[in-house]
Design a protein around this motif. Structure first.
Motif, PDB file in Angstrom:
ATOM      1  N   ILE A  54       4.542   3.339  -2.532  1.00  0.00           N
ATOM      2  CA  ILE A  54       3.145   3.001  -2.318  1.00  0.00           C
ATOM      3  C   ILE A  54       3.132   1.845  -1.318  1.00  0.00           C
ATOM      4  N   LYS A  55       2.652   2.112  -0.123  1.00  0.00           N
ATOM      5  CA  LYS A  55       2.732   1.118   0.945  1.00  0.00           C
ATOM      6  C   LYS A  55       1.404   0.451   1.263  1.00  0.00           C
ATOM      7  N   THR A  56       0.305   1.100   0.890  1.00  0.00           N
ATOM      8  CA  THR A  56      -1.009   0.557   1.201  1.00  0.00           C
ATOM      9  C   THR A  56      -1.937   0.728  -0.002  1.00  0.00           C
ATOM     10  N   ARG A  57      -3.047   0.003   0.019  1.00  0.00           N
ATOM     11  CA  ARG A  57      -4.048   0.160  -1.030  1.00  0.00           C
ATOM     12  C   ARG A  57      -4.590   1.593  -1.032  1.00  0.00           C
ATOM     13  N   GLU A  58      -4.640   2.207   0.162  1.00  0.00           N
ATOM     14  CA  GLU A  58      -5.110   3.589   0.266  1.00  0.00           C
ATOM     15  C   GLU A  58      -4.159   4.548  -0.447  1.00  0.00           C
TER      16      GLU A  58
ATOM     17  N   SER B  47      -6.856   8.922  -7.676  1.00  0.00           N
ATOM     18  CA  SER B  47      -7.841  10.003  -7.642  1.00  0.00           C
ATOM     19  C   SER B  47      -7.309  11.292  -8.265  1.00  0.00           C
ATOM     20  N   ASP B  48      -5.998  11.322  -8.558  1.00  0.00           N
ATOM     21  CA  ASP B  48      -5.370  12.486  -9.182  1.00  0.00           C
ATOM     22  C   ASP B  48      -5.652  12.442 -10.684  1.00  0.00           C
ATOM     23  N   SER B  49      -6.314  13.460 -11.195  1.00  0.00           N
ATOM     24  CA  SER B  49      -6.706  13.475 -12.610  1.00  0.00           C
ATOM     25  C   SER B  49      -5.511  13.486 -13.559  1.00  0.00           C
ATOM     26  N   SER B  50      -4.331  13.899 -13.071  1.00  0.00           N
ATOM     27  CA  SER B  50      -3.147  13.935 -13.924  1.00  0.00           C
ATOM     28  C   SER B  50      -2.411  12.590 -13.958  1.00  0.00           C
ATOM     29  N   PHE B  51      -2.919  11.622 -13.208  1.00  0.00           N
ATOM     30  CA  PHE B  51      -2.293  10.302 -13.126  1.00  0.00           C
ATOM     31  C   PHE B  51      -2.886   9.420 -14.226  1.00  0.00           C
TER      32      PHE B  51
ATOM     33  N   ARG C 127       6.265  -9.938  -1.076  1.00  0.00           N
ATOM     34  CA  ARG C 127       5.254 -10.594  -1.909  1.00  0.00           C
ATOM     35  C   ARG C 127       3.855 -10.389  -1.316  1.00  0.00           C
ATOM     36  N   GLU C 128       3.735 -10.546  -0.021  1.00  0.00           N
ATOM     37  CA  GLU C 128       2.443 -10.389   0.633  1.00  0.00           C
ATOM     38  C   GLU C 128       2.008  -8.928   0.656  1.00  0.00           C
ATOM     39  N   GLU C 129       2.972  -8.002   0.836  1.00  0.00           N
ATOM     40  CA  GLU C 129       2.642  -6.588   0.840  1.00  0.00           C
ATOM     41  C   GLU C 129       2.100  -6.144  -0.525  1.00  0.00           C
ATOM     42  N   VAL C 130       2.743  -6.592  -1.576  1.00  0.00           N
ATOM     43  CA  VAL C 130       2.322  -6.224  -2.920  1.00  0.00           C
ATOM     44  C   VAL C 130       0.943  -6.796  -3.227  1.00  0.00           C
ATOM     45  N   LYS C 131       0.690  -7.997  -2.811  1.00  0.00           N
ATOM     46  CA  LYS C 131      -0.622  -8.602  -3.040  1.00  0.00           C
ATOM     47  C   LYS C 131      -1.712  -7.786  -2.351  1.00  0.00           C
ATOM     48  N   LYS C 132      -1.438  -7.291  -1.161  1.00  0.00           N
ATOM     49  CA  LYS C 132      -2.438  -6.506  -0.423  1.00  0.00           C
ATOM     50  C   LYS C 132      -2.727  -5.175  -1.118  1.00  0.00           C
TER      51      LYS C 132
END
Length: 221
Positions: free
Chosen positions: A35-39, A46-50, A213-218
């Motif tokens: 998972i690299k971005t908030r998107e 948005s996956d109902s199985s998640f 650290r900064e990537e995870v915060k974003k």
């Protein structure tokens, strides 16, 4: 033939590192989707199985498993690392829960504000040297066996050795006064599957740095 398990998480330690250690120790090849971005995170949510919209998540045997301890218990049962009977499983669970309590402090430590880091490190050192490590040293001494439960590698041993490595990064002298923990660390580290995982280039993650650290915060904050 079933495919490899797929681990969904960011490209760092966090709660997924115990899963990586466990899969590696069990000799299970696995893939990772970062998972690299908030998107990326919103798309997963948005996956109902998640379920619960939380990571880490592992795709395995036709399931999408979340909740770290549920994932670890599934693999422990699947790979015969969960004791031979109810009594051994109860001990393994008890030891694992203690390890998890301390591991939570270590997971959160790199993401604390600068002014809280010293106090957090002091707390980690105090709890390891005065509460948790003496307790595990006592267990090993009480039965004189190679592992924590039943003289057979279990998930508790894997989690404890992972913890020893992480604590030593923060405090190199952490296990200096615990010879049986040192021996357990050496024993587990020399298992072929774990030895491979400890080599450069494996799926083991390095300590959290400023960039991560900064990537995870974003993504999550």
């Amino acid at each position: 033939m079933a495919g490899k398990p797929i681990l969904h998480y960011f490209d760092g330690r966090g709660r997924a590192e115990s899963i990586r250690w466990f899969l590696a120790a069990a000799g299970v090849e696995f893939e990772e989707k970062y998972i690299k971005t908030r998107e990326d995170l919103q798309k997963m949510r948005s996956d109902s199985s998640f379920m619960f919209q939380q990571v880490p998540m592992v795709e395995i045997d036709g399931m999408k498993l979340v909740q770290t301890r549920a994932i670890l218990n599934y693999f422990a049962n699947k790979h015969n690392l969960y004791g031979k009977d109810m009594k051994e499983r109860a001990l393994i669970d008890m030891y694992t829960e203690g390890i998890a309590d301390l591991n939570e402090l270590i997971i959160h430590h790199p993401f604390l504000p600068q002014e809280q880091l010293e106090g957090s490190l002091t707390q980690i050192k105090e709890k390891t040297k005065n509460r948790y490590f003496p307790a595990f040293e006592k267990v090993l001494k009480s039965h004189g066996q190679d592992y924590l439960v039943g003289n057979k590698l279990s998930k508790a041993d894997i989690h404890l050795v992972e913890l020893l490595y992480h604590v030593e990064e923060l405090d190199p002298s952490a296990i200096a006064n615990f010879p049986l923990l040192q021996a357990l660390k050496t024993r587990v580290s020399n298992l072929p599957t774990v030895k491979k995982f400890l080599q450069p280039g494996s799926q083991r993650k390095p300590p959290v740095d400023d960039r991560l650290r900064e990537e995870v915060k974003k993504i999550f904050m």
